[in-house]
Design a protein around this motif. Sequence first.
Motif, PDB file in Angstrom:
ATOM      1  N   ASP A 148       0.806  -1.220   0.000  1.00  0.00           N
ATOM      2  CA  ASP A 148       0.000   0.000   0.000  1.00  0.00           C
ATOM      3  C   ASP A 148       0.842   1.275   0.000  1.00  0.00           C
ATOM      4  O   ASP A 148       0.319   2.374   0.166  1.00  0.00           O
ATOM      5  N   LYS A 196       2.809   4.646  -0.646  1.00  0.00           N
ATOM      6  CA  LYS A 196       2.706   5.825  -1.506  1.00  0.00           C
ATOM      7  C   LYS A 196       3.922   6.686  -1.178  1.00  0.00           C
ATOM      8  O   LYS A 196       4.012   7.269  -0.110  1.00  0.00           O
ATOM      9  N   ARG A 255       3.970  10.619  -7.150  1.00  0.00           N
ATOM     10  CA  ARG A 255       3.750   9.574  -6.149  1.00  0.00           C
ATOM     11  C   ARG A 255       4.024   8.204  -6.761  1.00  0.00           C
ATOM     12  O   ARG A 255       3.414   7.832  -7.766  1.00  0.00           O
ATOM     13  N   ASN A 258       4.146   4.023  -6.429  1.00  0.00           N
ATOM     14  CA  ASN A 258       3.562   2.911  -5.696  1.00  0.00           C
ATOM     15  C   ASN A 258       4.631   1.859  -5.412  1.00  0.00           C
ATOM     16  O   ASN A 258       5.818   2.064  -5.715  1.00  0.00           O
ATOM     17  N   ASP A 292       6.600   0.681  -8.445  1.00  0.00           N
ATOM     18  CA  ASP A 292       7.530   1.734  -8.879  1.00  0.00           C
ATOM     19  C   ASP A 292       8.774   1.757  -7.998  1.00  0.00           C
ATOM     20  O   ASP A 292       9.903   1.837  -8.491  1.00  0.00           O
ATOM     21  N   PRO A 305       0.256  -3.177  -7.426  1.00  0.00           N
ATOM     22  CA  PRO A 305      -0.251  -2.163  -8.368  1.00  0.00           C
ATOM     23  C   PRO A 305       0.625  -2.083  -9.616  1.00  0.00           C
ATOM     24  O   PRO A 305       1.848  -2.241  -9.549  1.00  0.00           O
ATOM     25  N   SER A 315       2.872  -0.581 -12.442  1.00  0.00           N
ATOM     26  CA  SER A 315       3.877   0.482 -12.346  1.00  0.00           C
ATOM     27  C   SER A 315       3.503   1.662 -13.232  1.00  0.00           C
ATOM     28  O   SER A 315       3.384   1.527 -14.449  1.00  0.00           O
ATOM     29  N   GLU A 316       3.322   2.824 -12.602  1.00  0.00           N
ATOM     30  CA  GLU A 316       3.114   4.049 -13.382  1.00  0.00           C
ATOM     31  C   GLU A 316       4.385   4.417 -14.142  1.00  0.00           C
ATOM     32  O   GLU A 316       4.330   4.913 -15.272  1.00  0.00           O
ATOM     33  N   TRP A 345      -2.481   9.882 -13.314  1.00  0.00           N
ATOM     34  CA  TRP A 345      -1.226  10.019 -12.573  1.00  0.00           C
ATOM     35  C   TRP A 345      -0.401  11.158 -13.148  1.00  0.00           C
ATOM     36  O   TRP A 345       0.116  11.998 -12.410  1.00  0.00           O
TER      37      TRP A 345
END
Length: 367
Positions: free
Chosen positions: A133, A135, A172, A174, A177, A232, A234-235, A268
């Motif tokens: 979780d 950030k 930000r 995750n 990332d 999550p 990856s951005e 994002w």
Amino acid sequence: MPIQVQELECREGTIGQITLDAPGSLNALSGSMIDDIQTTLDQWAGASHICMVIFRGAGDRAFCAGGDIRELYGALSGMEDNAVAANYFAHEYRVDYTIHRYPKPVITIAHGAVMGGGMGILSASRYRVITPDIKMAMPEISIGLFPDVAASWFLNRLPGRLGLFMGLTGARLNATDALRVGLADMAILPEQIDSLIARLQDERWTGESAADDNRLFRLIKQLEHPDYRALPASELARHEQSIARLSAGDELPAIVENLLAADVDSDWWKACMDNLRGGCPVTAWLVWTQLKKAQQMSLKDIFRMELAMAIRCTQRPDLREGIRARLIEKDNSPQWSFKTVADVPESVVEEHFLPELDDSNDPMNLD
């Protein structure tokens, strides 16, 4: 007490555990918390029974969301010479430097929000363990500060110009990332934390740093990791080519203009650009300059450079104005001292890097 200090007995040896215990403020680091951490670390460094140190955060929402900005605002508002605010930064950076150089293994187990000062502790630790979780961000551009706590060191070690992008946009990250770019070493599920500590307590630790470190490394690696496919998406994986292309070049105003003009369809990315668009223009220059200057610096000199920068920020209006607009009055309309990055004079940027601190004039007394 704003931190919990525990000594956890093992089959042989003892684990020192420091828990940031201000969940109502997302474990933001107050001056008293920082001083208590430093005192505890100093005591444990010379204690033969303490074989390693664990950092954790209380509550479900954050390991540490940064410094106690409201306390800092009070100091900026109440002291004409800003000595209290300057002292806060000097003490915080000394704690981070202590963790970087600690003679015993330091494990940080981070969850939820990890920003600013929380990133300082995590990045300084020998073992950086996160939960899914997480950030993670360095969002200082939004309040007129700059990415500190040795961000000049750890942002410079990210691939490409990701460090610059993070500093300019407060992006930000995750869990995926963070693992992808090396800002964390491994992820574990929240329910595994207590079992990890129990396994550590079931071992015999000799206090011989190298031997203990090798066994600790193997033990942590043996943990059952979460299925990384379930983490999550990856951005950064989605956007890293755009970041590299748009952040290239030798002129900061052009880079900022390119980023803001880019047609990238992503919530994002939009949040990143909103931070950049509304962020402090002087901060953008500080990020640009600190990363360039730090490339050839030792860790000690990086902390000294950042302290000079922080002290200058306490003397200028942007930091107080940014905190007012974002966190006190919450109108989200800070009136920065310059309207755009192109408007900031070079002299204003350079004065943040003076005086140059060394062994003769270092208020942190780094050794």
